[in-house]
Design an enzyme around this catalytic site. Structure first.
Site, PDB file in Angstrom:
ATOM      1  CD  GLN A 184     -11.496  14.854  33.364  1.00 21.49           C
ATOM      2  OE1 GLN A 184     -10.775  15.854  33.421  1.00 21.49           O
ATOM      3  NE2 GLN A 184     -11.934  14.383  32.225  1.00 21.49           N
ATOM      4  CB  CYS A 218     -15.483  15.224  28.451  1.00 20.50           C
ATOM      5  SG  CYS A 218     -14.991  14.885  30.145  1.00 20.50           S
ATOM      6  CG  LEU A 219      -9.418  13.807  27.852  1.00 18.86           C
ATOM      7  CD1 LEU A 219      -8.100  14.075  28.567  1.00 18.86           C
ATOM      8  CD2 LEU A 219      -9.152  13.290  26.438  1.00 18.86           C
ATOM      9  CG  HIS A 234     -14.259  17.393  35.047  1.00 17.17           C
ATOM     10  ND1 HIS A 234     -15.072  16.299  34.855  1.00 17.17           N
ATOM     11  CD2 HIS A 234     -13.739  17.685  33.829  1.00 17.17           C
ATOM     12  CE1 HIS A 234     -15.049  15.946  33.581  1.00 17.17           C
ATOM     13  NE2 HIS A 234     -14.252  16.773  32.931  1.00 17.17           N
ATOM     14  N   GLY A 279      -7.131  19.692  28.693  1.00 18.69           N
ATOM     15  CA  GLY A 279      -7.304  19.908  30.125  1.00 18.69           C
ATOM     16  C   GLY A 279      -7.541  18.586  30.830  1.00 18.69           C
ATOM     17  CG  HIS A 324     -14.775  20.870  30.335  1.00 18.39           C
ATOM     18  ND1 HIS A 324     -15.585  20.358  29.338  1.00 18.39           N
ATOM     19  CD2 HIS A 324     -14.144  19.786  30.871  1.00 18.39           C
ATOM     20  CE1 HIS A 324     -15.446  19.043  29.294  1.00 18.39           C
ATOM     21  NE2 HIS A 324     -14.571  18.666  30.216  1.00 18.39           N
ATOM     22  CD  GLU A 325     -10.563  20.247  32.396  1.00 15.91           C
ATOM     23  OE1 GLU A 325     -10.797  19.334  33.204  1.00 15.91           O
ATOM     24  OE2 GLU A 325     -10.577  20.078  31.161  1.00 15.91           O
TER      25      GLU A 325
END
Ligand code: K1U
Ligand code: ZN
Length: 193
Positions: free
Chosen positions: A77, A117-118, A163, A72, A159-160
């Site tokens: 981000q 997480c990236l 963000h 994702g 999660h997204e």
């Protein structure tokens, strides 16, 4: 004369590099913000118009997510503070979902799963999330869609969407864990600088 036919990995790597670098050159990979960058805490605004600029952003975000690799990516981000996320939790990496202006209509149950997480490379921890969610969003054609998700897809959507609200998954962890993560990442940043 003895001819060595054993694979020379250095040579193979160079050949691969020569083949893949022009391909990567044409891919628009976006830089991903890293925790604790304060821009990760900005709250995203709704996308007002789904036009070619938004379609290009979704395309570039998808390429960035696949290349990372990740399951994702939220626009936050990549320092774009609009409500857009891309997700692909499939093993075959061929089931891209683009969610614009997502809203959770229903959530039910609970599950605890390991997340990464990236924007927080190398850190994985357990987070509690709803087991099932129903989400309404707009697709790339501006059509309103409703999706019922459970398991990993439900986790990834939550999660997204965090963000987009300026929340990073580590903020679900204890203050002590957050302090340890901050110092580990600061140390990593010093080493790579
Ligand atoms: O938001 C992100 O930074 C992407 C993140 C999404 C996510 C992972 C795990 C649970 C919830 C949400 C990632 O993709 S981290 C990388 C990752 O989990 C992964 C990468 C490759 C294959 C499978 C998983
Ligand atoms: Zn993340």
């Amino acid at each position: 004369m003895i001819v060595c036919l054993a694979p020379n990995f250095k040579v193979l790597r160079s050949i691969l590099h020569v083949i893949t670098s022009p391909i990567k050159h044409f891919m628009a990979l976006l830089p991903i913000l890293r925790f604790p960058d304060p821009r990760l805490h900005k709250v995203a605004v709704p996308v007002a118009k789904i036009d070619d600029g938004i379609r290009r952003l979704a395309h570039d975000m998808a390429e960035t997510m696949y290349e990372a690799p990740g399951i994702g990516l939220a626009a936050t981000q990549v320092d774009v503070h609009q409500q857009l996320i891309v997700i692909d939790v499939s093993e075959t990496r061929d089931s891209l979902l683009v969610l614009i202006n997502p809203e959770i209509l229903e959530c039910e149950g609970g599950q605890i799963g390991e997340e990464g997480c990236l924007s927080v490379p190398g850190i994985y921890d357990r987070v509690e999330r709803a087991e099932r969610v129903v989400v309404r969003y707009q697709d790339l054609d501006g059509q309103t869609q409703t999706l019922a998700a459970d398991g990993l897809l439900a986790v990834c959507i939550q999660h997204e969407m965090d963000h987009l609200q300026g929340k990073v998954f580590v903020e679900h962890l204890s203050k002590l864990k957050q302090m340890r993560i901050r110092s580990k990442l600061a140390k990593q940043a010093r080493i790579t600088a």
